[in-house]
Design an enzyme around this catalytic site. Structure first.
Site, PDB file in Angstrom:
ATOM      1  N   LYS A 103       5.959  15.076   1.410  1.00 10.27           N
ATOM      2  CA  LYS A 103       4.685  15.500   1.486  1.00 10.27           C
ATOM      3  C   LYS A 103       3.837  14.463   2.129  1.00 10.27           C
ATOM      4  O   LYS A 103       3.469  13.467   1.280  1.00 10.27           O
ATOM      5  CB  LYS A 103       4.046  15.700  -0.093  1.00 10.27           C
ATOM      6  CG  LYS A 103       2.781  16.538  -0.017  1.00 10.27           C
ATOM      7  CD  LYS A 103       1.735  16.480  -1.130  1.00 10.27           C
ATOM      8  CE  LYS A 103       0.945  15.242  -1.031  1.00 10.27           C
ATOM      9  NZ  LYS A 103      -0.176  15.538   0.073  1.00 10.27           N
ATOM     10  N   GLU A 111      -2.673  15.452   3.287  1.00 11.05           N
ATOM     11  CA  GLU A 111      -3.159  16.559   3.816  1.00 11.05           C
ATOM     12  C   GLU A 111      -4.225  16.032   4.972  1.00 11.05           C
ATOM     13  O   GLU A 111      -4.610  16.995   5.767  1.00 11.05           O
ATOM     14  CB  GLU A 111      -4.065  17.295   2.619  1.00 11.05           C
ATOM     15  CG  GLU A 111      -5.245  16.864   2.462  1.00 11.05           C
ATOM     16  CD  GLU A 111      -5.836  17.341   0.992  1.00 11.05           C
ATOM     17  OE1 GLU A 111      -5.096  17.189   0.015  1.00 11.05           O
ATOM     18  OE2 GLU A 111      -7.029  17.714   0.943  1.00 11.05           O
ATOM     19  N   GLY A 170       0.146   5.311  -1.915  1.00  7.81           N
ATOM     20  CA  GLY A 170      -1.079   5.206  -1.939  1.00  7.81           C
ATOM     21  C   GLY A 170      -1.781   4.443  -2.888  1.00  7.81           C
ATOM     22  O   GLY A 170      -1.443   3.332  -3.089  1.00  7.81           O
ATOM     23  N   GLY A 178      -1.289   5.944  -7.940  1.00 11.54           N
ATOM     24  CA  GLY A 178       0.093   5.682  -8.465  1.00 11.54           C
ATOM     25  C   GLY A 178       0.540   5.487  -9.834  1.00 11.54           C
ATOM     26  O   GLY A 178       1.443   5.948 -10.491  1.00 11.54           O
ATOM     27  N   GLU A 192       4.537   2.093  -3.792  1.00 10.24           N
ATOM     28  CA  GLU A 192       3.915   0.935  -3.146  1.00 10.24           C
ATOM     29  C   GLU A 192       2.336   1.351  -2.892  1.00 10.24           C
ATOM     30  O   GLU A 192       1.825   2.422  -2.529  1.00 10.24           O
ATOM     31  CB  GLU A 192       4.432   1.299  -1.568  1.00 10.24           C
ATOM     32  CG  GLU A 192       6.000   0.917  -1.434  1.00 10.24           C
ATOM     33  CD  GLU A 192       6.161  -0.464  -1.558  1.00 10.24           C
ATOM     34  OE1 GLU A 192       5.690  -1.121  -1.556  1.00 10.24           O
ATOM     35  OE2 GLU A 192       7.610  -0.294  -2.005  1.00 10.24           O
ATOM     36  N   CYS A 246      -2.562  -1.370   3.552  1.00 10.81           N
ATOM     37  CA  CYS A 246      -2.570  -2.018   2.307  1.00 10.81           C
ATOM     38  C   CYS A 246      -2.476  -3.427   2.314  1.00 10.81           C
ATOM     39  O   CYS A 246      -2.633  -4.259   1.345  1.00 10.81           O
ATOM     40  CB  CYS A 246      -1.490  -1.240   1.637  1.00 10.81           C
ATOM     41  SG  CYS A 246      -0.106  -1.268   2.789  1.00 10.81           S
ATOM     42  N   GLU A 289     -10.155  -3.007  -3.452  1.00  8.22           N
ATOM     43  CA  GLU A 289      -9.669  -2.847  -2.133  1.00  8.22           C
ATOM     44  C   GLU A 289     -10.756  -2.086  -1.532  1.00  8.22           C
ATOM     45  O   GLU A 289     -11.054  -0.864  -1.834  1.00  8.22           O
ATOM     46  CB  GLU A 289      -8.327  -2.154  -2.511  1.00  8.22           C
ATOM     47  CG  GLU A 289      -7.568  -1.870  -1.123  1.00  8.22           C
ATOM     48  CD  GLU A 289      -6.230  -0.979  -1.202  1.00  8.22           C
ATOM     49  OE1 GLU A 289      -6.463  -0.156  -1.795  1.00  8.22           O
ATOM     50  OE2 GLU A 289      -5.536  -1.285  -0.637  1.00  8.22           O
TER      51      GLU A 289
HETATM   52  P1  NDP Z   1      -3.909   8.234  -2.361  1.00  3.71           P
HETATM   53  O1  NDP Z   1      -3.309   7.572  -3.500  1.00  3.71           O
HETATM   54  O2  NDP Z   1      -5.330   8.924  -2.372  1.00  3.71           O
HETATM   55  O3  NDP Z   1      -3.051   9.292  -1.806  1.00  3.71           O
HETATM   56  C1  NDP Z   1      -1.729   8.897  -1.600  1.00  3.71           C
HETATM   57  C2  NDP Z   1      -0.765  10.299  -1.516  1.00  3.71           C
HETATM   58  O4  NDP Z   1      -0.854  10.950  -2.550  1.00  3.71           O
HETATM   59  C3  NDP Z   1      -1.464  11.325  -0.566  1.00  3.71           C
HETATM   60  O5  NDP Z   1      -0.288  12.091  -0.134  1.00  3.71           O
HETATM   61  C4  NDP Z   1      -2.058  12.461  -1.468  1.00  3.71           C
HETATM   62  O6  NDP Z   1      -2.319  13.451  -1.117  1.00  3.71           O
HETATM   63  C5  NDP Z   1      -1.042  12.273  -2.927  1.00  3.71           C
HETATM   64  N1  NDP Z   1      -1.771  12.301  -4.094  1.00  3.71           N
HETATM   65  C6  NDP Z   1      -3.039  12.500  -4.405  1.00  3.71           C
HETATM   66  N2  NDP Z   1      -3.353  12.985  -5.694  1.00  3.71           N
HETATM   67  C7  NDP Z   1      -1.914  13.118  -6.272  1.00  3.71           C
HETATM   68  C8  NDP Z   1      -1.390  13.329  -7.700  1.00  3.71           C
HETATM   69  N3  NDP Z   1      -2.370  13.615  -8.441  1.00  3.71           N
HETATM   70  N4  NDP Z   1      -0.078  13.333  -7.735  1.00  3.71           N
HETATM   71  C9  NDP Z   1       0.824  13.027  -6.490  1.00  3.71           C
HETATM   72  N5  NDP Z   1       0.234  12.823  -5.352  1.00  3.71           N
HETATM   73  C10 NDP Z   1      -1.019  12.684  -4.946  1.00  3.71           C
HETATM   74  O7  NDP Z   1      -4.127   7.157  -1.441  1.00  3.71           O
HETATM   75  P2  NDP Z   1      -4.543   7.354  -0.057  1.00  3.71           P
HETATM   76  O8  NDP Z   1      -3.817   8.270   0.852  1.00  3.71           O
HETATM   77  O9  NDP Z   1      -6.211   7.217   0.102  1.00  3.71           O
HETATM   78  O10 NDP Z   1      -4.114   5.771   0.861  1.00  3.71           O
HETATM   79  C11 NDP Z   1      -4.763   4.565   0.669  1.00  3.71           C
HETATM   80  C12 NDP Z   1      -4.130   3.818  -0.332  1.00  3.71           C
HETATM   81  O11 NDP Z   1      -2.682   3.746  -0.004  1.00  3.71           O
HETATM   82  C13 NDP Z   1      -4.619   2.481  -0.316  1.00  3.71           C
HETATM   83  O12 NDP Z   1      -4.951   2.029  -1.833  1.00  3.71           O
HETATM   84  C14 NDP Z   1      -3.376   1.498   0.193  1.00  3.71           C
HETATM   85  O13 NDP Z   1      -3.580   0.367  -0.084  1.00  3.71           O
HETATM   86  C15 NDP Z   1      -2.313   2.638  -0.006  1.00  3.71           C
HETATM   87  N6  NDP Z   1      -1.217   2.142   0.758  1.00  3.71           N
HETATM   88  C16 NDP Z   1      -0.100   1.107   0.254  1.00  3.71           C
HETATM   89  C17 NDP Z   1       0.927   1.000   1.256  1.00  3.71           C
HETATM   90  C18 NDP Z   1       2.064   0.026   0.627  1.00  3.71           C
HETATM   91  O14 NDP Z   1       3.137  -0.022   1.264  1.00  3.71           O
HETATM   92  N7  NDP Z   1       1.800  -0.601  -0.378  1.00  3.71           N
HETATM   93  C19 NDP Z   1       0.980   1.339   2.551  1.00  3.71           C
HETATM   94  C20 NDP Z   1      -0.040   2.288   2.845  1.00  3.71           C
HETATM   95  C21 NDP Z   1      -1.043   2.645   2.036  1.00  3.71           C
HETATM   96  P3  NDP Z   1      -3.603  13.961  -0.235  1.00  3.71           P
HETATM   97  O15 NDP Z   1      -3.915  12.997   0.828  1.00  3.71           O
HETATM   98  O16 NDP Z   1      -3.095  15.259   0.253  1.00  3.71           O
HETATM   99  O17 NDP Z   1      -4.733  14.165  -1.460  1.00  3.71           O
END
Ligand code: NDP
Length: 508
Positions: free
Chosen positions: A185, A188, A237, A242, A259, A293, A394
Site C-alpha cells: 500500500k 495515497e 512512516g 508506527g 522504519e 527521514c 521532526e
Molecule cells: P505517515 O505515518 O503519515 O504515513 C505512512 C504510511 O502509513 C502511509 O502509507 C499512510 O497512508 C499509512 N497510514 C496512515 N495511517 C495509517 C494507519 N492508521 N495504519 C496503517 N497505515 C497508516 O508518514 P508520512 O507518509 O507522512 O511519511 C513521513 C514520515 O515517514 C516521516 O516521519 C519520515 O521520517 C518517515 N520516513 C521514514 C523512513 C525510514 O526509512 N526510517 C523513510 C522515509 C520516511 P496514507 O499516506 O495514504 O495516509
C-alpha cells in the site's frame, strides 16, 4: 475533454490484473509543484484488501513460488532490475510529478538504487543461509539438527509519500527474494509510481505474488494491521503512526518492522574542513527539501569554528536553486503540500519565539511557473539549543538547526539526547578518532565526512523511536523469514535412548 477524462486512472493491481476499487471511487493525486491534478488512484476498501490477500495467500500456497531454487530466484531479481532500468524515464517522471522530488535526484539516485537493491539481493540470495547445519552431536545419542529459514507468508508493506520507489525497493526486494508474497500500500498522496511499477513487474512474476491496493492509510493500512491472513507488516512512516501499527498488529502477534522518523545530529569538530562541512551538511538537510527521514537536521558545531562555518552555510544556502522539480537545474523542489509547508514555517516561528536566530531563509519562496506549489526557502537557524521544539521534533523541511558545543563529551550528550536514532554524523580530519566517537552515537547509520551514505548492500534502520528492523543488504533478508529447527534422531532402538528413561522404565 474534461479534466477527469484527460488524466490517467490507476486501479489496484491484484492477482496480476487491474481491478477497479469496490467503492467505485478514486482519490485525486496532485503535483505538489503546481497543485495541478495529475492522476486518480483507486480508493480501496477493506473488501478490496481481502481479495488481494486471498490472491497473495493462494500464490504463497503454490509451492513453486516459495520453493523456487535460489539461483532461479536470483535470475528473476536481475530481470526486475532490468525492467526498472528499461522503464526508468517513465517511472522517474511519475515519481517527480507526484512527490515533488527533483528529476536529478530521482534519475541520479533513486532509480539506480531501486535497480541496485534487486541486484544486490540477486547475489545475496545465493549466499543466504536458508539451511544451516549445526555440528552433529554424537552423545547422548547421534542426532543432527538443521536451522531452516522459510518465508514468513503474506507480507503487507506500507510506504510513506516522500520517496515511494526507494521504499518499494527496500521492502519488496527482500520480501520476494525470500519467497514471500506481497500486498503493498503506497501513500495515497504518491501512489502512481508504485502502481505502474507493480503493473510492469506482474509480467515477470507468477500471478498473485505481488499485489498493490491503494487507499487511505487509516482504512487500508489499518485493515492490513488487523487482517487475520497477513503474517507480516513492514511499515515506513511517522513515529506516531508506527506506534499505532505496532499496537494494532500486536492483536494477532504479526511480525512487524517499522522504519520511522529521525533527527540526525552531525558533530563538527574543530579540525574539520569547513568547506567540506558547509557543502556536506547542506546536502544532508536540503536533499528532497529536508523531507527525508535520515536528514541531518541538527548541526552541532564546536565554539571555535562556529562563526566561520555559519557564514559559509548562509552564503551557500542562498545559492540553492529552488524550482520546478522536473527541471534538471533544480536543487530543491516544493514541500509535499501547502499545509505541510505552513507547518514547517510554524516550526521556524516557534524557534524564534524560543530565542533562535534565523540566519537565512525562514519564509515561503515564490517560484515562477510553480505558483500553485508551496516552496520554503533553505533555512539555517543559529542560537538553537537542544531543548527547543525545532531540535526535538521532526520538521521534515529544509531547516538546519545549528547548536554550539565546547567539548566532545558535550557533543555526544547532545547528539544522543533525542527520542530518535536513525542517522548521525561526524565531520573531522581525524578519521580514527571519529571511529571512537561513532561507538558512542546511538543511531543505526553513522556517516563520517558526508551524509546520506546509503548503500543498498548495507543495513539501514533505527535505534530508539526511529524504529526496529533493518532494510538493505543481507540483513534485510532475515526480517522476512521464520526460523525453524529440524532435528533428526538416528537411534531407532528405544533402549538406547538414554533420555527416554526420564519417563519410561526401560531395561538396559
Ligand atoms: P505517515 O505515518 O503519515 O504515513 C505512512 C504510511 O502509513 C502511509 O502509507 C499512510 O497512508 C499509512 N497510514 C496512515 N495511517 C495509517 C494507519 N492508521 N495504519 C496503517 N497505515 C497508516 O508518514 P508520512 O507518509 O507522512 O511519511 C513521513 C514520515 O515517514 C516521516 O516521519 C519520515 O521520517 C518517515 N520516513 C521514514 C523512513 C525510514 O526509512 N526510517 C523513510 C522515509 C520516511 P496514507 O499516506 O495514504 O495516509
Amino acid at each position: 475533454m474534461s479534466e477527469s477524462q484527460s488524466i490517467t486512472r490507476y486501479p489496484h493491481i491484484i492477482n496480476g490484473e487491474k481491478r477497479e476499487p469496490g467503492s467505485g471511487k478514486y482519490i485525486p493525486v496532485f503535483n505538489p509543484a503546481t497543485n495541478e491534478l495529475i492522476a486518480e488512484a483507486a480508493q480501496g476498501t477493506p473488501e478490496d484488501l481481502d481479495i488481494a490477500v486471498h490472491a497473495a495467500r493462494e500464490a504463497f500456497n503454490c509451492k513453486a513460488w516459495c520453493n523456487m531454487p535460489a539461483t532461479e530466484r536470483s535470475r528473476l531479481l536481475y530481470a526486475i532490475a532490468n525492467t526498472v532500468m528499461a522503464n526508468a524515464q517513465e517511472l522517474a517522471q511519475l515519481e517527480v510529478s507526484a512527490s515533488g522530488g527533483t528529476i536529478s535526484r530521482v534519475m541520479g539516485m533513486d532509480i539506480p538504487a531501486l535497480a541496485d537493491m534487486f541486484m544486490v539481493l540477486a547475489e545475496e540470495v545465493k549466499r543466504f543461509p536458508f539451511v544451516d547445519n549445526l555440528p552433529a552431536r554424537p552423545l547422548p545419542e547421534p542426532t543432527h539438527t538443521q536451522v531452516w529459514r522459510e518465508p514468513v507468508g503474506v507480507c503487507a508493506l506500507i510506504t510513506a509519500w516522500n520517496v515511494p520507489l526507494l521504499l518499494f525497493a527496500l521492502k519488496v526486494a527482500p520480501a520476494l527474494a525470500t519467497g514471500n508474497t506481497v500486498v503493498i500500500k503506497p501513500s495515497e498522496l504518491t501512489p502512481t509510481s508504485t502502481l505502474r511499477l507493480v503493473e510492469l513487474l506482474c509480467e515477470l512474476l507468477p500471478k498473485g505474488v505481488l499485489n498493490v491496493v491503494n487507499g487511505r492509510g487509516e482504512v487500508i493500512g489499518d485493515a492490513m494491521c488487523r487482517h487475520p491472513d497477513i503474517d507480516k507488516i513492514s511499515f515506513t512512516g511517522s513515529t506516531r503512526v508506527g506506534k499505532q501499527v505496532q499496537q494494532v498488529a500486536a492483536q494477532s502477534l504479526k511480525r512487524v518492522s517499522v522504519e520511522l522518523g529521525g533527527k540526525g545530529p552531525g558533530i563538527v569538530l574543530p579540525d574539520a574542513d569547513l568547506e567540506l562541512v558547509a557543502y556536506g551538511a547542506l546536502y544532508g538537510v536540503y536533499l528532497n527539501g529536508g523531507q527525508a527521514c535520515e536528514s541531518g537536521t541538527r548541526l552541532l558545531v564546536h565554539d571555535s569554528i562556529h562563526d566561520e562555518l555559519v557564514a559559509k552555510l548562509a552564503a551557500l544556502s542562498t545559492q540553492i536553486v529552488l524550482g520546478d522539480p522536473a527541471s534538471p537545474a533544480t536543487g530543491m523542489g516544493p514541500m509535499s503540500s501547502a499545509a505541510h509547508g505552513e507547518k514547517v514555517l510554524e516550526y521556524v516561528n516557534s524557534a524564534v519565539e524560543e530565542g533562535a536566530t534565523v540566519l537565512c531563509g525562514g519564509a515561503r519562496a515564490e517560484v515562477p511557473g510553480c505558483e500553485g506549489g508551496y516552496f520554503v526557502e533553505p533555512t539555517v537557524l543559529t542560537e538553537v539549543h537542544n531543548g527547543m521544539k525545532v531540535a526535538r521534533e521532526e520538521i521534515f523541511g529544509p531547516v538546519l538547526c545549528v547548536i554550539k558545543f565546547s567539548t566532545e563529551e558535550e557533543a555526544i550528550a547532545i547528539a544522543n539526547d533525542t527520542d530518535y536514532g536513525l542517522s548521525a554524523g561526524i565531520w573531522t580530519a581525524d578519521v580514527v578518532g571519529a571511529q571512537q566517537l561513532a561507538r558512542q552515537l546511538q543511531a543505526g547509520s553513522i556517516w563520517i565526512n558526508d551524509w546520506h551514505m546509503i548503500r543498498m548492500d548495507a543495513p539501514f534502520g533505527g535505534f530508539k523511536q526511529s524504529g526496529y528492523g533493518r532494510e538493505g543488504g543481507m540483513e534485510s533478508l532475515h526480517h522476512y523469514v521464520e526460523v525453524k529447527s529440524v532435528s533428526t534422531a538416528f537411534e531407532r532402538n528405544v533402549r538406547k535412548k538414554p533420555l527416554h528413561r526420564l519417563v519410561h522404565k526401560l531395561l538396559a
